[in-house]
Design a protein around this motif. Sequence first.
Motif, short mmCIF file in Angstrom:
data_model
loop_
_atom_site.label_atom_id
_atom_site.label_comp_id
_atom_site.label_asym_id
_atom_site.label_seq_id
_atom_site.Cartn_x
_atom_site.Cartn_y
_atom_site.Cartn_z
N GLN A 88 107.71 75.93 52.70
CA GLN A 88 107.92 74.57 52.24
C GLN A 88 107.99 73.65 52.77
OE1 GLN A 88 111.93 73.38 51.02
NE2 GLN A 88 110.80 73.46 48.92
N ASP A 89 107.71 73.99 54.30
CA ASP A 89 107.76 72.53 55.25
C ASP A 89 106.21 71.71 55.43
OD1 ASP A 89 106.95 74.57 56.43
OD2 ASP A 89 108.33 73.93 58.73
N ASP A 90 105.49 73.62 55.95
CA ASP A 90 104.17 72.86 56.36
C ASP A 90 102.81 73.21 55.09
OD1 ASP A 90 104.16 74.87 56.82
OD2 ASP A 90 103.97 74.90 59.28
N GLY A 91 103.90 74.59 53.97
CA GLY A 91 102.47 75.00 53.10
C GLY A 91 101.97 75.89 53.87
N ARG A 92 102.15 76.74 54.84
CA ARG A 92 101.46 77.57 55.04
C ARG A 92 101.47 78.92 54.25
NH1 ARG A 92 105.56 77.32 58.83
NH2 ARG A 92 105.90 79.08 59.79
N LEU A 93 100.70 79.50 53.95
CA LEU A 93 100.49 81.02 53.93
C LEU A 93 101.71 81.60 54.67
CD1 LEU A 93 100.38 82.46 50.45
CD2 LEU A 93 97.75 83.54 52.37
N LEU A 94 102.87 82.81 54.03
CA LEU A 94 103.56 83.52 54.59
C LEU A 94 103.15 84.92 54.11
CD1 LEU A 94 107.15 81.87 53.89
CD2 LEU A 94 105.05 81.49 56.23
N GLY A 95 103.04 85.58 52.70
CA GLY A 95 102.95 86.84 52.77
C GLY A 95 102.69 86.91 51.31
N VAL A 96 102.78 88.22 50.94
CA VAL A 96 102.93 88.68 49.25
C VAL A 96 104.29 88.94 49.26
CG1 VAL A 96 101.89 89.61 47.85
CG2 VAL A 96 100.65 88.43 49.24
N ALA A 97 104.96 88.85 48.46
CA ALA A 97 106.18 89.19 47.72
C ALA A 97 106.14 90.04 46.45
CB ALA A 97 106.96 89.05 48.58
N ARG A 98 107.07 90.95 46.10
CA ARG A 98 107.41 91.19 44.89
C ARG A 98 108.37 90.84 44.45
NH1 ARG A 98 104.49 94.71 41.07
NH2 ARG A 98 102.92 95.33 42.76
N ALA A 99 108.44 90.10 43.05
CA ALA A 99 110.01 89.61 42.72
C ALA A 99 110.55 90.44 41.15
CB ALA A 99 109.74 88.44 42.51
N GLY A 100 111.62 91.33 41.48
CA GLY A 100 112.25 91.84 40.45
C GLY A 100 113.45 92.24 40.90
N GLU A 101 114.62 92.64 40.15
CA GLU A 101 116.03 93.28 39.83
C GLU A 101 116.58 91.69 40.56
OE1 GLU A 101 115.41 97.07 41.68
OE2 GLU A 101 115.24 97.47 39.87
N GLY A 102 115.79 90.22 40.53
CA GLY A 102 117.30 89.15 41.53
C GLY A 102 116.67 89.03 43.05
#
Length: 312
Positions: free
Chosen positions: A286-300
Amino acid sequence: MSGQEKQARPKIPRRALDGVLLLDKPLGLSSNDALIKAKRLYLAKKAGHTGTLDPLATGLLPLCFGEATKFSQDLLEADKTYEATMRLGIRTTTGDAEGEAIDTRDVTCDEAAVEAAMTRFIGDIVQVPPMYSALKRDGKPLYEYARAGQTVEREGRPVTIHALKMIACALPLVTFRVTCSKGTYVRTLAEDIGEALGCGAHLTALRRTGVGALTLEHAVTLDALSTADEAERDSWLQPVDALLSTFPAVRLNDEATKRFLHGQRLRLADVVETRLEDGRVRVYAQDDGRLLGVARAGEGVLAPERLIVTAS
Protein backbone atom coordinates in the motif's frame (compact mmCIF):
# COMPACT_ATOMS: atom_id res chain seq x y z
CA MET A 1 42.09 -19.17 -31.88
CA SER A 2 44.10 -20.91 -29.16
CA GLY A 3 42.65 -22.24 -25.93
CA GLN A 4 44.48 -19.51 -23.97
CA GLU A 5 43.00 -16.78 -26.16
CA LYS A 6 39.52 -18.25 -25.66
CA GLN A 7 40.01 -18.29 -21.90
CA ALA A 8 41.25 -14.70 -21.94
CA ARG A 9 38.11 -13.40 -23.70
CA PRO A 10 36.15 -11.39 -21.09
CA LYS A 11 32.62 -12.47 -20.29
CA ILE A 12 29.89 -10.03 -21.15
CA PRO A 13 28.09 -9.09 -17.91
CA ARG A 14 24.42 -10.02 -17.78
CA ARG A 15 21.72 -7.71 -16.45
CA ALA A 16 19.12 -8.51 -13.80
CA LEU A 17 16.01 -7.35 -15.65
CA ASP A 18 12.41 -7.79 -14.50
CA GLY A 19 9.63 -7.25 -17.00
CA VAL A 20 7.68 -8.42 -20.02
CA LEU A 21 8.52 -7.81 -23.67
CA LEU A 22 5.67 -8.03 -26.17
CA LEU A 23 7.51 -9.36 -29.20
CA ASP A 24 6.09 -9.49 -32.72
CA LYS A 25 7.72 -12.75 -33.79
CA PRO A 26 8.78 -12.88 -37.44
CA LEU A 27 8.05 -15.61 -39.95
CA GLY A 28 10.46 -18.54 -40.10
CA LEU A 29 11.89 -18.21 -36.59
CA SER A 30 11.12 -20.60 -33.74
CA SER A 31 9.89 -19.18 -30.43
CA ASN A 32 13.06 -20.36 -28.71
CA ASP A 33 15.32 -18.74 -31.31
CA ALA A 34 13.36 -15.49 -30.93
CA LEU A 35 13.81 -15.69 -27.16
CA ILE A 36 17.55 -16.28 -27.47
CA LYS A 37 17.95 -13.26 -29.78
CA ALA A 38 15.96 -10.98 -27.48
CA LYS A 39 17.77 -12.22 -24.37
CA ARG A 40 21.11 -11.55 -26.04
CA LEU A 41 20.08 -8.02 -27.07
CA TYR A 42 18.98 -7.22 -23.52
CA LEU A 43 21.98 -9.00 -21.97
CA ALA A 44 19.43 -10.49 -19.58
CA LYS A 45 20.36 -13.05 -16.94
CA LYS A 46 17.05 -14.89 -17.02
CA ALA A 47 14.30 -15.09 -19.64
CA GLY A 48 11.55 -17.37 -20.91
CA HIS A 49 8.60 -17.32 -23.31
CA THR A 50 4.94 -17.93 -22.60
CA GLY A 51 3.88 -20.45 -25.20
CA THR A 52 5.27 -21.68 -28.48
CA LEU A 53 4.49 -20.20 -31.89
CA ASP A 54 5.38 -22.38 -34.89
CA PRO A 55 8.12 -21.01 -37.20
CA LEU A 56 5.46 -20.45 -39.89
CA ALA A 57 3.37 -18.36 -37.45
CA THR A 58 3.95 -14.69 -36.70
CA GLY A 59 2.67 -12.33 -34.06
CA LEU A 60 2.47 -11.87 -30.33
CA LEU A 61 5.04 -13.75 -28.29
CA PRO A 62 5.30 -12.35 -24.73
CA LEU A 63 8.81 -12.83 -23.34
CA CYS A 64 9.40 -12.77 -19.59
CA PHE A 65 12.55 -11.50 -17.92
CA GLY A 66 13.69 -12.09 -14.34
CA GLU A 67 10.86 -12.21 -11.81
CA ALA A 68 8.25 -12.18 -14.60
CA THR A 69 9.22 -15.77 -15.47
CA LYS A 70 7.45 -16.86 -12.27
CA PHE A 71 4.13 -15.88 -13.82
CA SER A 72 4.61 -17.15 -17.39
CA GLN A 73 2.42 -20.19 -16.62
CA ASP A 74 -0.56 -17.85 -16.27
CA LEU A 75 -0.24 -16.91 -19.94
CA LEU A 76 0.19 -20.54 -20.97
CA GLU A 77 -3.27 -21.08 -19.50
CA ALA A 78 -4.77 -17.95 -21.11
CA ASP A 79 -7.05 -17.77 -24.15
CA LYS A 80 -5.38 -16.86 -27.45
CA THR A 81 -6.59 -14.88 -30.47
CA TYR A 82 -5.35 -15.53 -34.01
CA GLU A 83 -5.92 -14.35 -37.55
CA ALA A 84 -5.50 -17.25 -39.95
CA THR A 85 -5.86 -18.02 -43.64
CA MET A 86 -6.86 -21.46 -44.90
CA ARG A 87 -6.78 -22.83 -48.40
CA LEU A 88 -9.79 -25.00 -49.21
CA GLY A 89 -9.50 -28.02 -51.48
CA ILE A 90 -6.06 -29.30 -50.45
CA ARG A 91 -5.03 -31.34 -47.43
CA THR A 92 -1.35 -31.60 -46.47
CA THR A 93 0.72 -33.93 -44.32
CA THR A 94 1.23 -31.26 -41.65
CA GLY A 95 -2.09 -29.41 -41.89
CA ASP A 96 -0.27 -26.29 -43.07
CA ALA A 97 1.69 -24.99 -46.05
CA GLU A 98 4.90 -26.61 -44.85
CA GLY A 99 3.64 -30.11 -45.64
CA GLU A 100 3.15 -32.01 -48.88
CA ALA A 101 -0.27 -32.22 -50.51
CA ILE A 102 -1.93 -35.57 -49.84
CA ASP A 103 -5.46 -34.93 -51.08
CA THR A 104 -6.93 -32.51 -53.62
CA ARG A 105 -10.66 -31.98 -54.09
CA ASP A 106 -12.87 -29.50 -55.92
CA VAL A 107 -14.17 -26.53 -53.94
CA THR A 108 -17.88 -26.34 -54.72
CA CYS A 109 -19.06 -24.37 -51.66
CA ASP A 110 -19.77 -20.65 -51.58
CA GLU A 111 -19.03 -18.02 -48.95
CA ALA A 112 -22.34 -18.57 -47.17
CA ALA A 113 -21.61 -22.29 -46.84
CA VAL A 114 -18.19 -21.54 -45.35
CA GLU A 115 -19.72 -19.20 -42.78
CA ALA A 116 -22.37 -21.77 -41.89
CA ALA A 117 -19.74 -24.49 -41.45
CA MET A 118 -17.62 -22.28 -39.21
CA THR A 119 -20.49 -21.60 -36.82
CA ARG A 120 -20.62 -25.33 -36.06
CA PHE A 121 -17.22 -25.11 -34.39
CA ILE A 122 -18.04 -22.31 -31.93
CA GLY A 123 -18.24 -23.51 -28.33
CA ASP A 124 -16.88 -26.65 -26.69
CA ILE A 125 -15.47 -29.07 -29.26
CA VAL A 126 -13.12 -32.05 -29.33
CA GLN A 127 -9.91 -31.92 -31.37
CA VAL A 128 -7.62 -34.78 -32.30
CA PRO A 129 -4.06 -33.39 -32.00
CA PRO A 130 -2.08 -33.46 -35.26
CA MET A 131 0.76 -35.91 -35.77
CA TYR A 132 3.07 -32.99 -36.47
CA SER A 133 2.97 -31.64 -32.92
CA ALA A 134 5.22 -31.60 -29.86
CA LEU A 135 2.86 -33.75 -27.80
CA LYS A 136 4.66 -36.82 -26.53
CA ARG A 137 3.87 -40.51 -26.74
CA ASP A 138 6.15 -42.85 -24.77
CA GLY A 139 8.55 -39.98 -24.21
CA LYS A 140 8.88 -39.10 -27.89
CA PRO A 141 7.25 -36.12 -29.68
CA LEU A 142 4.55 -37.04 -32.16
CA TYR A 143 6.37 -35.23 -34.96
CA GLU A 144 9.22 -37.73 -34.69
CA TYR A 145 6.79 -40.58 -35.40
CA ALA A 146 5.32 -38.57 -38.28
CA ARG A 147 8.73 -37.91 -39.84
CA ALA A 148 9.40 -41.65 -39.69
CA GLY A 149 6.18 -42.28 -41.60
CA GLN A 150 4.35 -43.66 -38.56
CA THR A 151 0.89 -42.71 -37.32
CA VAL A 152 -0.07 -43.33 -33.71
CA GLU A 153 -3.53 -43.20 -32.23
CA ARG A 154 -4.37 -39.93 -30.47
CA GLU A 155 -7.26 -39.27 -28.15
CA GLY A 156 -9.46 -36.27 -28.80
CA ARG A 157 -9.02 -33.38 -26.38
CA PRO A 158 -11.69 -30.88 -25.33
CA VAL A 159 -11.03 -27.26 -26.31
CA THR A 160 -13.25 -24.18 -26.49
CA ILE A 161 -13.70 -21.89 -29.47
CA HIS A 162 -14.95 -18.66 -27.89
CA ALA A 163 -15.31 -16.74 -31.15
CA LEU A 164 -14.83 -17.60 -34.82
CA LYS A 165 -15.49 -15.10 -37.59
CA MET A 166 -14.68 -14.89 -41.29
CA ILE A 167 -12.89 -11.63 -42.11
CA ALA A 168 -12.11 -12.21 -45.81
CA CYS A 169 -13.15 -14.71 -48.48
CA ALA A 170 -11.70 -15.14 -51.97
CA LEU A 171 -12.28 -18.82 -52.54
CA PRO A 172 -10.42 -21.08 -52.25
CA LEU A 173 -8.76 -18.79 -49.63
CA VAL A 174 -10.61 -17.90 -46.42
CA THR A 175 -9.25 -15.64 -43.67
CA PHE A 176 -10.77 -15.83 -40.21
CA ARG A 177 -10.27 -14.61 -36.65
CA VAL A 178 -10.51 -17.08 -33.77
CA THR A 179 -10.34 -16.74 -30.00
CA CYS A 180 -9.77 -20.10 -28.36
CA SER A 181 -8.72 -21.87 -25.19
CA LYS A 182 -5.25 -23.19 -24.48
CA GLY A 183 -4.32 -26.35 -26.36
CA THR A 184 -6.27 -25.45 -29.50
CA TYR A 185 -4.57 -26.24 -32.80
CA VAL A 186 -5.71 -23.68 -35.37
CA ARG A 187 -4.45 -25.81 -38.27
CA THR A 188 -6.57 -28.68 -37.00
CA LEU A 189 -9.52 -26.29 -36.81
CA ALA A 190 -8.91 -25.33 -40.45
CA GLU A 191 -8.69 -29.00 -41.46
CA ASP A 192 -11.92 -29.81 -39.64
CA ILE A 193 -13.75 -26.90 -41.27
CA GLY A 194 -12.51 -28.14 -44.63
CA GLU A 195 -13.82 -31.63 -43.92
CA ALA A 196 -17.17 -30.20 -42.86
CA LEU A 197 -17.32 -28.53 -46.29
CA GLY A 198 -16.39 -31.78 -48.04
CA CYS A 199 -13.26 -30.43 -49.72
CA GLY A 200 -10.54 -30.47 -47.06
CA ALA A 201 -8.26 -27.56 -46.19
CA HIS A 202 -4.89 -26.55 -44.83
CA LEU A 203 -3.53 -23.47 -43.10
CA THR A 204 -1.45 -21.07 -45.21
CA ALA A 205 -0.88 -18.25 -42.70
CA LEU A 206 -1.23 -17.76 -38.96
CA ARG A 207 -0.74 -14.63 -36.87
CA ARG A 208 -1.33 -14.44 -33.13
CA THR A 209 -2.86 -11.12 -32.14
CA GLY A 210 -3.72 -11.67 -28.49
CA VAL A 211 -2.69 -13.66 -25.41
CA GLY A 212 -5.03 -13.16 -22.49
CA ALA A 213 -5.37 -9.40 -22.06
CA LEU A 214 -2.16 -8.68 -24.03
CA THR A 215 -2.32 -7.56 -27.67
CA LEU A 216 -0.04 -6.63 -30.55
CA GLU A 217 -0.71 -2.94 -29.99
CA HIS A 218 2.52 -2.37 -28.04
CA ALA A 219 4.57 -5.21 -29.56
CA VAL A 220 8.00 -4.60 -31.10
CA THR A 221 10.00 -6.50 -33.70
CA LEU A 222 13.44 -8.03 -33.39
CA ASP A 223 14.63 -5.62 -36.10
CA ALA A 224 13.53 -2.66 -33.99
CA LEU A 225 15.23 -4.13 -30.92
CA SER A 226 18.48 -4.70 -32.79
CA THR A 227 18.75 -1.08 -33.94
CA ALA A 228 17.65 0.54 -30.66
CA ASP A 229 19.94 1.63 -27.85
CA GLU A 230 19.71 0.19 -24.34
CA ALA A 231 17.47 2.94 -22.98
CA GLU A 232 14.95 2.55 -25.80
CA ARG A 233 14.91 -1.23 -25.49
CA ASP A 234 14.29 -0.93 -21.75
CA SER A 235 11.42 1.48 -22.39
CA TRP A 236 9.63 -1.28 -24.31
CA LEU A 237 9.57 -3.59 -21.29
CA GLN A 238 6.17 -3.88 -19.65
CA PRO A 239 6.00 -4.24 -15.83
CA VAL A 240 5.77 -7.73 -14.36
CA ASP A 241 2.10 -7.27 -13.48
CA ALA A 242 1.23 -6.90 -17.18
CA LEU A 243 0.85 -10.68 -17.00
CA LEU A 244 -1.65 -10.41 -14.14
CA SER A 245 -4.00 -7.64 -15.28
CA THR A 246 -7.07 -9.90 -15.20
CA PHE A 247 -6.63 -10.66 -11.47
CA PRO A 248 -8.27 -8.43 -8.83
CA ALA A 249 -5.80 -6.27 -6.89
CA VAL A 250 -5.25 -6.34 -3.12
CA ARG A 251 -3.14 -3.74 -1.27
CA LEU A 252 -1.51 -4.48 2.08
CA ASN A 253 -0.33 -2.17 4.85
CA ASP A 254 3.23 -2.33 6.18
CA GLU A 255 2.62 -5.05 8.76
CA ALA A 256 0.61 -7.25 6.40
CA THR A 257 3.25 -6.73 3.69
CA LYS A 258 6.00 -8.07 5.96
CA ARG A 259 3.94 -11.11 6.89
CA PHE A 260 2.96 -11.77 3.28
CA LEU A 261 6.59 -11.64 2.11
CA HIS A 262 7.44 -14.24 4.75
CA GLY A 263 4.86 -16.54 3.18
CA GLN A 264 2.32 -16.19 5.98
CA ARG A 265 -1.40 -16.60 5.36
CA LEU A 266 -3.50 -13.57 6.21
CA ARG A 267 -7.10 -13.24 7.33
CA LEU A 268 -9.03 -11.49 4.55
CA ALA A 269 -11.04 -9.54 7.11
CA ASP A 270 -7.79 -7.99 8.37
CA VAL A 271 -6.46 -6.86 4.98
CA VAL A 272 -9.41 -6.36 2.61
CA GLU A 273 -12.15 -3.84 3.31
CA THR A 274 -14.58 -4.94 0.58
CA ARG A 275 -15.86 -8.40 -0.28
CA LEU A 276 -13.48 -10.38 -2.47
CA GLU A 277 -14.45 -13.31 -4.68
CA ASP A 278 -12.56 -16.54 -4.15
CA GLY A 279 -9.70 -16.96 -6.61
CA ARG A 280 -6.27 -15.62 -7.50
CA VAL A 281 -5.34 -11.99 -6.83
CA ARG A 282 -2.33 -9.75 -7.40
CA VAL A 283 -0.94 -8.26 -4.22
CA TYR A 284 0.68 -4.83 -3.81
CA ALA A 285 2.27 -2.86 -0.97
CA GLN A 286 0.00 0.00 0.00
CA ASP A 287 2.81 2.44 0.81
CA ASP A 288 4.75 2.43 -2.47
CA GLY A 289 2.50 0.42 -4.81
CA ARG A 290 5.11 -2.23 -5.64
CA LEU A 291 3.98 -5.70 -6.69
CA LEU A 292 4.53 -8.28 -3.95
CA GLY A 293 3.28 -11.37 -5.76
CA VAL A 294 0.22 -13.49 -6.37
CA ALA A 295 -2.05 -15.04 -3.75
CA ARG A 296 -5.20 -17.11 -3.60
CA ALA A 297 -8.22 -15.77 -1.73
CA GLY A 298 -10.65 -18.27 -0.27
CA GLU A 299 -12.30 -19.46 2.94
CA GLY A 300 -11.58 -16.12 4.57
CA VAL A 301 -7.83 -16.39 3.99
CA LEU A 302 -5.27 -14.77 1.66
CA ALA A 303 -2.65 -17.44 0.94
CA PRO A 304 0.62 -16.45 -0.83
CA GLU A 305 1.40 -18.42 -4.02
CA ARG A 306 4.32 -16.70 -5.76
CA LEU A 307 6.37 -13.85 -4.31
CA ILE A 308 8.51 -11.20 -5.97
CA VAL A 309 12.00 -11.63 -4.52
CA THR A 310 13.06 -8.03 -5.19
CA ALA A 311 10.05 -6.79 -3.22
CA SER A 312 11.55 -7.72 0.13
